[in-house]
Design an enzyme around this catalytic site. Structure first.
Site, mmCIF file in Angstrom:
data_model
loop_
_atom_site.group_PDB
_atom_site.id
_atom_site.type_symbol
_atom_site.label_atom_id
_atom_site.label_comp_id
_atom_site.label_asym_id
_atom_site.label_seq_id
_atom_site.Cartn_x
_atom_site.Cartn_y
_atom_site.Cartn_z
ATOM 1 N N ASN A 39 22.832 53.675 37.078
ATOM 2 C CA ASN A 39 22.874 55.067 36.629
ATOM 3 C C ASN A 39 22.898 55.475 35.412
ATOM 4 O OD1 ASN A 39 23.368 58.343 35.832
ATOM 5 N ND2 ASN A 39 25.706 58.633 36.685
ATOM 6 N N HIS B 199 28.845 63.154 40.588
ATOM 7 C CA HIS B 199 29.064 62.755 39.527
ATOM 8 C C HIS B 199 30.349 62.819 38.342
ATOM 9 C CE1 HIS B 199 29.228 59.912 35.107
ATOM 10 N NE2 HIS B 199 28.889 59.062 36.480
ATOM 11 N N GLU C 249 34.971 56.579 41.280
ATOM 12 C CA GLU C 249 35.417 56.206 39.573
ATOM 13 C C GLU C 249 36.154 56.851 38.580
ATOM 14 O OE1 GLU C 249 30.276 55.346 38.946
ATOM 15 O OE2 GLU C 249 30.592 57.508 38.487
ATOM 16 N N SER D 215 32.472 51.366 33.799
ATOM 17 C CA SER D 215 33.004 50.634 32.425
ATOM 18 C C SER D 215 32.583 48.949 33.729
ATOM 19 C CB SER D 215 34.208 50.427 32.077
ATOM 20 O OG SER D 215 34.226 51.737 31.107
#
Ligand code: G2H
Length: 252
Positions: free
Chosen positions: A9, A97, A169, A215
């Site tokens: 992304n 997202h 996420e 990360s």
């Protein structure tokens, strides 16, 4: 079908020349020693999608958009419809997202509409969700993730899930350098599969790919990807450097 997937992304990074260069480098990097069944996806900004599609042609790299609007067309200045994406030859879009949720006010309800619009246009979806730090601290993370799934996706039929990849996420791990431990990722991914299984049955739950994002870098990818319910990753910062992205792809 459940597949290994590594998706980059790019967020609001890379101009047109940088897009060409990065695609070229990734193409070169994935020529060797990447399992043929592993899917490699990149998601540049809207303005560079066309270039990326052309440059990625005849390679392993698939191209995705980072977002789209839920309406077919109309007075929505600055927005892009599903049909505009498919008319470019695109068949993948990232939705939900956390940065879209946080900075652009995308609610589960809006996301449910986006999901339907994407599927109506035959776009495959990478659907993102995850809890914020307070949710984790107050031990509400399972509840939050469950409601994001239910409110964003559970208006769908089971067959629709064959066109959806999930991306868990945890917001506290995004771009912070902080990663969920492989155990935390596995625990949540197993929970997600359970939530899907309860609503849609084992076949759907077993066949859906669940990516981890937050990360991920070459140093931690292998351990995270080794977990049973982790099918790959959605990579931000580390997807902007070909060497790192390719190393992550090769860790799967
Ligand atoms: C999470 C991820 C990519 P990063 O947003 O979606 O970004 O790897 O920089 O945390």
């Amino acid at each position: 079908m459940r597949k290994k997937i590594v998706a980059g992304n790019w967020k609001m990074n890379k101009n047109i020349d940088e897009t060409k260069k990065l695609i070229k480098q990734i193409k070169k990097g994935v020529k060797k020693k990447v399992d043929k069944d592993t899917r490699v996806i990149v998601a540049p900004s809207f303005v560079n999608l066309n270039t990326a599609i052309k440059r990625a042609k005849k390679s392993k790299i698939e191209v995705a958009a980072q977002n789209m609007h839920q309406s077919k067309s109309g007075a929505f200045t600055g927005e892009v419809s599903a049909e505009m994406l498919t008319s470019l030859g695109l068949d993948l879009v990232i939705l939900g997202h956390s940065e879209r949720r946080e900075y652009f006010g995308e609610t589960n309800k809006v996301l449910a509409e986006k999901v339907s619009a994407a599927l109506d246009n035959k776009l495959e979806i990478i659907f993102c969700f995850g809890e914020v730090l307070e949710d984790r601290k107050s031990e509400n993370h399972f509840k939050i993730v469950e409601s994001q799934l239910k409110e964003g996706l559970f208006h769908l039929e089971g067959k629709d899930f064959f066109n959806i990849t999930l991306a868990y996420e945890p917001v506290w791990a995004i771009g912070t350098g902080e990663t969920a431990s492989p155990e935390q990722a596995q625990e949540m991914h197993a929970f997600i599969r359970e939530v899907i299984a309860k609503e849609y049955g084992d076949e759907v739950a077993k066949s859906i790919s669940i990516l981890y994002g937050g990360s991920v870098k070459p140093a931690n990818a292998k351990e995270i990807f080794s977990k049973a319910d982790v099918d790959g990753g959605l990579i931000g910062g580390a997807a902007l450097k070909a060497d790192d992205f390719v190393a992550i792809i090769k860790s799967i």
